[in-house]
Motif scaffolding. Structure first.
Motif, PDB file in Angstrom:
ATOM      1  N   ASP A 187      29.030   4.145 -27.901  1.00 29.95           N
ATOM      2  CA  ASP A 187      29.702   3.312 -26.731  1.00 29.95           C
ATOM      3  C   ASP A 187      28.473   2.861 -25.964  1.00 29.95           C
ATOM      4  O   ASP A 187      28.162   3.321 -24.959  1.00 29.95           O
ATOM      5  CB  ASP A 187      30.606   4.354 -26.104  1.00 29.95           C
ATOM      6  N   ARG A 188      28.421   1.546 -26.128  1.00 30.80           N
ATOM      7  CA  ARG A 188      27.694   0.695 -25.317  1.00 30.80           C
ATOM      8  C   ARG A 188      27.874   0.670 -23.953  1.00 30.80           C
ATOM      9  O   ARG A 188      26.881   0.899 -22.937  1.00 30.80           O
ATOM     10  CB  ARG A 188      27.531  -0.873 -25.923  1.00 30.80           C
ATOM     11  N   ILE A 189      29.110   0.657 -23.460  1.00 34.16           N
ATOM     12  CA  ILE A 189      29.519   0.377 -22.211  1.00 34.16           C
ATOM     13  C   ILE A 189      29.231   1.528 -21.347  1.00 34.16           C
ATOM     14  O   ILE A 189      28.633   1.512 -20.150  1.00 34.16           O
ATOM     15  CB  ILE A 189      31.052  -0.033 -21.873  1.00 34.16           C
ATOM     16  N   ALA A 213      25.820  -7.156 -21.025  1.00 31.05           N
ATOM     17  CA  ALA A 213      26.994  -6.661 -21.995  1.00 31.05           C
ATOM     18  C   ALA A 213      28.099  -6.256 -21.423  1.00 31.05           C
ATOM     19  O   ALA A 213      29.108  -6.264 -21.788  1.00 31.05           O
ATOM     20  CB  ALA A 213      26.348  -5.125 -22.593  1.00 31.05           C
ATOM     21  N   VAL A 214      28.173  -5.560 -20.218  1.00 28.86           N
ATOM     22  CA  VAL A 214      29.293  -4.947 -19.552  1.00 28.86           C
ATOM     23  C   VAL A 214      30.119  -6.344 -18.957  1.00 28.86           C
ATOM     24  O   VAL A 214      31.372  -6.224 -18.839  1.00 28.86           O
ATOM     25  CB  VAL A 214      28.936  -4.182 -18.206  1.00 28.86           C
ATOM     26  N   HIS A 217      31.858  -7.554 -21.883  1.00 20.90           N
ATOM     27  CA  HIS A 217      33.200  -6.960 -22.189  1.00 20.90           C
ATOM     28  C   HIS A 217      34.138  -6.948 -21.369  1.00 20.90           C
ATOM     29  O   HIS A 217      35.411  -7.385 -21.649  1.00 20.90           O
ATOM     30  CB  HIS A 217      32.786  -5.342 -22.047  1.00 20.90           C
ATOM     31  N   SER A 220      35.857 -10.495 -22.284  1.00 24.25           N
ATOM     32  CA  SER A 220      36.667 -10.516 -23.437  1.00 24.25           C
ATOM     33  C   SER A 220      37.814  -9.772 -23.267  1.00 24.25           C
ATOM     34  O   SER A 220      39.099 -10.117 -23.963  1.00 24.25           O
ATOM     35  CB  SER A 220      35.764  -9.839 -24.558  1.00 24.25           C
ATOM     36  N   ARG A 221      37.964  -8.598 -22.442  1.00 26.26           N
ATOM     37  CA  ARG A 221      38.900  -7.833 -22.174  1.00 26.26           C
ATOM     38  C   ARG A 221      40.102  -8.682 -21.394  1.00 26.26           C
ATOM     39  O   ARG A 221      41.118  -8.916 -21.502  1.00 26.26           O
ATOM     40  CB  ARG A 221      38.661  -6.562 -21.500  1.00 26.26           C
ATOM     41  N   ASP A 226      37.320 -13.042 -28.005  1.00 26.81           N
ATOM     42  CA  ASP A 226      35.956 -12.668 -28.162  1.00 26.81           C
ATOM     43  C   ASP A 226      35.207 -13.668 -27.249  1.00 26.81           C
ATOM     44  O   ASP A 226      35.833 -14.743 -26.957  1.00 26.81           O
ATOM     45  CB  ASP A 226      35.715 -12.468 -29.762  1.00 26.81           C
ATOM     46  N   ASN A 251      27.715  -3.985 -33.538  1.00 22.70           N
ATOM     47  CA  ASN A 251      29.070  -3.365 -33.644  1.00 22.70           C
ATOM     48  C   ASN A 251      29.948  -4.560 -33.878  1.00 22.70           C
ATOM     49  O   ASN A 251      31.232  -4.502 -33.742  1.00 22.70           O
ATOM     50  CB  ASN A 251      29.269  -3.260 -32.163  1.00 22.70           C
ATOM     51  N   GLU A 253      30.353  -7.445 -32.533  1.00 21.50           N
ATOM     52  CA  GLU A 253      30.488  -8.347 -31.444  1.00 21.50           C
ATOM     53  C   GLU A 253      29.290  -9.205 -30.954  1.00 21.50           C
ATOM     54  O   GLU A 253      28.235  -8.883 -31.235  1.00 21.50           O
ATOM     55  CB  GLU A 253      31.081  -7.585 -30.184  1.00 21.50           C
TER      56      GLU A 253
END
Length: 280
Positions: A187-189, A213-214, A217, A220-221, A226, A251, A253
């Protein structure tokens, strides 16, 4: 030292400029080709190209691949040199670089993510700059409930001042390098957010691909797309940039911190847009 300064400032500046850029979303006005001028007309030594060629031939710039010089919104000079390239760490061998081939942007990718966050922020699709970062991840109840960790804001994330332990000074072949460890995490986050607190958020800069990275995320969310799709529709296409690749991590992404590949004249378009305060 200069590289450190640039790496520190670009994510912050890009995030700010991206707020203005949002007005371009969906526009096709950026498709106009570059205008061109000569070095002499732009106020440069007319022999600047030959001087650069000679310097490269002498070995002074042996790792130089592409130069795109722009002044006043016009291309003054382009020079391309042969040299080894990579695709996100995978050697491509010797490449005859040109205006048509994509190049690894490595950590410039971080600045592009900053721009994209600014666009999404102007659209109201991502948390505001003063919002708590860990509060955006209620599934990590142990982290979201940490009062000290809760002081980390989105602004701290954009400016790489999370106050969390992070070390990318080690070679990227070393599993102890924080970005490599993040890539290998289940889980990268969570990996980023659960790092030990080592300083007050917003007070100390630490180079961090985890911050990027965060942010990616959250983009994208919040947008439901993406990262590559959102970048294409809201940054590349409005600027008339057509040939872009964002290499995927393990992953599946886009590798937000370092996986972007673009052509040099197209990267100059983004630079000119930032210089213009978010317009093309």
């Amino acid at each position: 030292m200069a590289r450190r300064w640039i790496a520190r400032c670009l994510p912050i500046l890009s995030g700010i400029a991206g707020l203005v850029l949002a007005g371009m979303s969906g526009s096709t006005a950026g498709a106009a080709p570059w205008k061109r001028t000569t070095p002499a007309e732009a106020g440069f030594d007319p022999a600047i190209g030959e001087t650069l060629d000679a310097a490269f031939a002498s070995g002074k710039f042996e790792n130089l691949h592409s130069v795109v010089l722009v002044r006043g919104g016009k291309i003054v000079l382009e020079r391309y040199f042969a040299g080894p390239d990579q695709r996100w760490g995978i050697p491509l061998g010797p490449v005859d670089h040109s205006a048509e081939n994509k190049h690894d942007l490595r950590s410039i990718s971080k600045s592009i993510v900053g721009l994209l966050y600014g666009i999404a922020l102007a659209e109201g699709k991502v948390p505001p700059l003063d919002a708590s970062l860990v509060a955006q991840f209620p599934d990590y109840a142990d982290l979201a409930g940490d009062t000290e960790r809760g002081r980390i804001t989105i602004a701290d994330t954009l400016s790489m001042q999370l106050g969390l332990k992070w070390n990318e000074d080690l070679p990227y072949t070393d599993p102890r390098n924080s970005e490599i460890a993040m890539e290998r995490a289940d889980d990268r986050i969570r990996f980023v957010l659960e790092q030990p607190i080592v300083s007050e958020p917003g007070t100390r800069w630490t180079y961090s691909g985890g911050s990027t990275a965060v942010l990616a995320h959250l983009i994208s969310r919040g947008t439901g797309q993406d990262l590559m799709t959102y970048a294409t529709e809201n940054l590349s296409r409005p600027l008339g940039i057509e040939d872009v690749e964002w290499v995927e991590g393990s992953n599946g992404e886009p590798a937000a911190a370092s996986g972007l590949r673009m052509r040099a004249p197209d990267l100059a378009r983004i630079g000119q847009m930032v210089l213009n305060g978010g317009t093309w």
